[in-house]
Design a protein around this motif. Structure first.
Motif, PDB file in Angstrom:
ATOM      1  N   VAL A 181       6.004  -6.346  22.224  1.00 58.30           N
ATOM      2  CA  VAL A 181       5.022  -5.832  23.185  1.00 58.30           C
ATOM      3  C   VAL A 181       4.483  -4.485  22.713  1.00 58.30           C
ATOM      4  CG1 VAL A 181       4.684  -4.997  25.547  1.00 58.30           C
ATOM      5  CG2 VAL A 181       6.013  -7.087  25.128  1.00 58.30           C
ATOM      6  N   ILE A 182       5.382  -3.573  22.329  1.00 57.35           N
ATOM      7  CA  ILE A 182       4.965  -2.230  21.905  1.00 57.35           C
ATOM      8  C   ILE A 182       3.970  -2.309  20.758  1.00 57.35           C
ATOM      9  CG2 ILE A 182       5.770  -0.045  20.905  1.00 57.35           C
ATOM     10  CD1 ILE A 182       8.486  -0.588  22.376  1.00 57.35           C
ATOM     11  N   GLY A 183       4.188  -3.239  19.828  1.00 59.09           N
ATOM     12  CA  GLY A 183       3.323  -3.375  18.663  1.00 59.09           C
ATOM     13  C   GLY A 183       1.922  -3.883  18.963  1.00 59.09           C
ATOM     14  N   GLN A 184       1.654  -4.273  20.192  1.00 62.14           N
ATOM     15  CA  GLN A 184       0.311  -4.722  20.565  1.00 62.14           C
ATOM     16  C   GLN A 184      -0.580  -3.574  21.028  1.00 62.14           C
ATOM     17  OE1 GLN A 184       0.060  -8.286  23.024  1.00 62.14           O
ATOM     18  NE2 GLN A 184       2.197  -8.732  22.534  1.00 62.14           N
ATOM     19  N   GLY A 185      -0.016  -2.376  21.120  1.00 63.20           N
ATOM     20  CA  GLY A 185      -0.793  -1.259  21.651  1.00 63.20           C
ATOM     21  C   GLY A 185      -0.512   0.033  20.919  1.00 63.20           C
ATOM     22  N   ASP A 186      -0.928   1.129  21.544  1.00 63.47           N
ATOM     23  CA  ASP A 186      -0.686   2.480  21.040  1.00 63.47           C
ATOM     24  C   ASP A 186       0.391   3.107  21.924  1.00 63.47           C
ATOM     25  OD1 ASP A 186      -2.703   2.259  19.102  1.00 63.47           O
ATOM     26  OD2 ASP A 186      -4.235   2.830  20.547  1.00 63.47           O
ATOM     27  N   PHE A 187       1.435   3.629  21.298  1.00 62.73           N
ATOM     28  CA  PHE A 187       2.635   4.098  21.977  1.00 62.73           C
ATOM     29  C   PHE A 187       2.859   5.548  21.580  1.00 62.73           C
ATOM     30  CE2 PHE A 187       7.290   4.613  21.726  1.00 62.73           C
ATOM     31  CZ  PHE A 187       7.721   4.084  22.938  1.00 62.73           C
ATOM     32  N   ALA A 188       2.983   6.461  22.542  1.00 63.49           N
ATOM     33  CA  ALA A 188       3.189   7.876  22.224  1.00 63.49           C
ATOM     34  C   ALA A 188       4.202   8.492  23.184  1.00 63.49           C
ATOM     35  CB  ALA A 188       1.874   8.643  22.309  1.00 63.49           C
ATOM     36  N   VAL A 189       5.048   9.360  22.637  1.00 64.70           N
ATOM     37  CA  VAL A 189       6.031  10.084  23.436  1.00 64.70           C
ATOM     38  C   VAL A 189       5.927  11.548  23.054  1.00 64.70           C
ATOM     39  CG1 VAL A 189       8.471  10.367  23.998  1.00 64.70           C
ATOM     40  CG2 VAL A 189       7.586   8.102  23.425  1.00 64.70           C
ATOM     41  N   THR A 190       5.798  12.424  24.044  1.00 66.58           N
ATOM     42  CA  THR A 190       5.758  13.864  23.784  1.00 66.58           C
ATOM     43  C   THR A 190       6.817  14.561  24.639  1.00 66.58           C
ATOM     44  OG1 THR A 190       4.051  14.209  25.472  1.00 66.58           O
ATOM     45  CG2 THR A 190       3.296  13.856  23.199  1.00 66.58           C
ATOM     46  N   HIS A 191       7.188  15.763  24.205  1.00 64.72           N
ATOM     47  CA  HIS A 191       8.217  16.542  24.911  1.00 64.72           C
ATOM     48  C   HIS A 191       7.756  17.985  25.112  1.00 64.72           C
ATOM     49  CE1 HIS A 191      11.039  13.258  24.412  1.00 64.72           C
ATOM     50  NE2 HIS A 191      10.681  13.201  23.140  1.00 64.72           N
ATOM     51  N   LYS A 192       6.458  18.184  25.312  1.00 62.88           N
ATOM     52  CA  LYS A 192       5.912  19.542  25.478  1.00 62.88           C
ATOM     53  C   LYS A 192       6.504  20.195  26.729  1.00 62.88           C
ATOM     54  CE  LYS A 192       1.525  22.031  25.604  1.00 62.88           C
ATOM     55  NZ  LYS A 192       1.970  23.034  26.531  1.00 62.88           N
ATOM     56  N   ASP A 193       6.778  21.488  26.621  1.00 60.89           N
ATOM     57  CA  ASP A 193       7.325  22.280  27.723  1.00 60.89           C
ATOM     58  C   ASP A 193       8.590  21.657  28.314  1.00 60.89           C
ATOM     59  OD1 ASP A 193       5.211  24.103  27.441  1.00 60.89           O
ATOM     60  OD2 ASP A 193       3.930  22.930  28.797  1.00 60.89           O
ATOM     61  N   ASN A 194       9.382  21.019  27.438  1.00 58.73           N
ATOM     62  CA  ASN A 194      10.660  20.421  27.832  1.00 58.73           C
ATOM     63  C   ASN A 194      10.485  19.324  28.893  1.00 58.73           C
ATOM     64  OD1 ASN A 194      13.321  20.417  27.015  1.00 58.73           O
ATOM     65  ND2 ASN A 194      13.986  21.580  28.794  1.00 58.73           N
ATOM     66  N   LYS A 195       9.333  18.635  28.855  1.00 56.71           N
ATOM     67  CA  LYS A 195       9.042  17.546  29.783  1.00 56.71           C
ATOM     68  C   LYS A 195       8.618  16.329  28.973  1.00 56.71           C
ATOM     69  CE  LYS A 195       6.080  16.294  33.620  1.00 56.71           C
ATOM     70  NZ  LYS A 195       4.983  16.699  34.488  1.00 56.71           N
ATOM     71  N   THR A 196       9.296  15.201  29.155  1.00 61.41           N
ATOM     72  CA  THR A 196       8.961  13.983  28.420  1.00 61.41           C
ATOM     73  C   THR A 196       7.810  13.252  29.113  1.00 61.41           C
ATOM     74  OG1 THR A 196      11.231  13.749  27.636  1.00 61.41           O
ATOM     75  CG2 THR A 196       9.845  11.774  27.570  1.00 61.41           C
ATOM     76  N   VAL A 197       6.812  12.890  28.321  1.00 63.92           N
ATOM     77  CA  VAL A 197       5.684  12.097  28.793  1.00 63.92           C
ATOM     78  C   VAL A 197       5.524  10.933  27.828  1.00 63.92           C
ATOM     79  CG1 VAL A 197       3.203  12.054  29.273  1.00 63.92           C
ATOM     80  CG2 VAL A 197       4.543  14.090  29.832  1.00 63.92           C
ATOM     81  N   PHE A 198       5.478   9.735  28.384  1.00 69.68           N
ATOM     82  CA  PHE A 198       5.388   8.500  27.614  1.00 69.68           C
ATOM     83  C   PHE A 198       4.088   7.807  28.014  1.00 69.68           C
ATOM     84  CE2 PHE A 198       6.967   3.979  28.613  1.00 69.68           C
ATOM     85  CZ  PHE A 198       6.365   3.431  27.501  1.00 69.68           C
TER      86      PHE A 198
END
Length: 190
Positions: free
Chosen positions: A123-140
């Motif tokens: 499933v993940i490979g069918q799209g664009d997947f990004a994870v960030t940890h700016k300001d000690n907060k995870t955003v997926f």
């Protein structure tokens, strides 16, 4: 409901603080064809864990029972715990924000407590997947279908600084930013 098509559809899940587990609510139903069946089958909500180390997606016996899924075959599954044979099922996965994957072959699996669905690279490979940890907060964030290559290295501000001995400090920066080297990549070199 917007099934998969040309128009990208995305969702973002934010977490309070940093997390090592990417999880959110998804719905599961029998597989359907959005072109011939405009109304999707009735679905049930479960908690899913996202795993880029898993080749394929999986569901627990709870999902199978609650969604009245019928097996479509048997396959060999390879995990860190070993190999085993298990049933396969054909399902539709409804991700947040109406992102729909209408026909996914999943295996029956035993998952970490609290999770009934594992979203793998099928499933993940069918799209664009990004994870960030700016300001000690995870955003997926996830978008389907994939519409661009996300490459941080290609952005001049993220390139590894070059040695100041090779570039004159007042020369234009070789990264292409248009700034002088001393005000750009050379600023980081001591």
């Amino acid at each position: 409901m917007k099934p998969l098509g040309r128009q990208p559809i995305a969702f973002t899940t934010s977490y309070n603080g940093r997390t090592n587990i990417l999880a959110n609510k998804v719905s599961i139903a029998e597989a359907f064809n959005p072109e011939s069946q405009p109304e999707p089958p009735t679905s049930k909500e479960f908690t899913a864990i996202w795993d880029t180390g898993a080749t394929n997606s999986a569901v627990t016996q709870t999902v199978i029972d609650q969604c009245l899924l019928k097996p479509t075959g048997i396959t060999e599954v390879h995990t860190a715990s070993g190999n085993y044979r298990t049933e396969t099922y054909l399902v539709s996965i409804f991700l947040p924000s109406r992102v729909v994957v209408p026909s996914v072959r999943v295996t029956k699996g035993v998952l970490t407590s609290g999770f009934d669905v594992l979203i793998g690279m099928d499933v993940i490979g069918q799209g664009d997947f990004a994870v960030t940890h700016k300001d000690n907060k995870t955003v997926f964030s996830f978008r389907m279908p994939s519409i661009e290559c996300i490459d941080f290295v290609k952005h001049p501000q993220y390139r590894t600084p070059m040695s100041s001995s090779k570039v004159d400090r007042n020369a234009p920066c070789p990264c292409g930013s248009g700034k002088k080297y001393k005000k750009c990549c050379g600023k980081q070199v001591q």
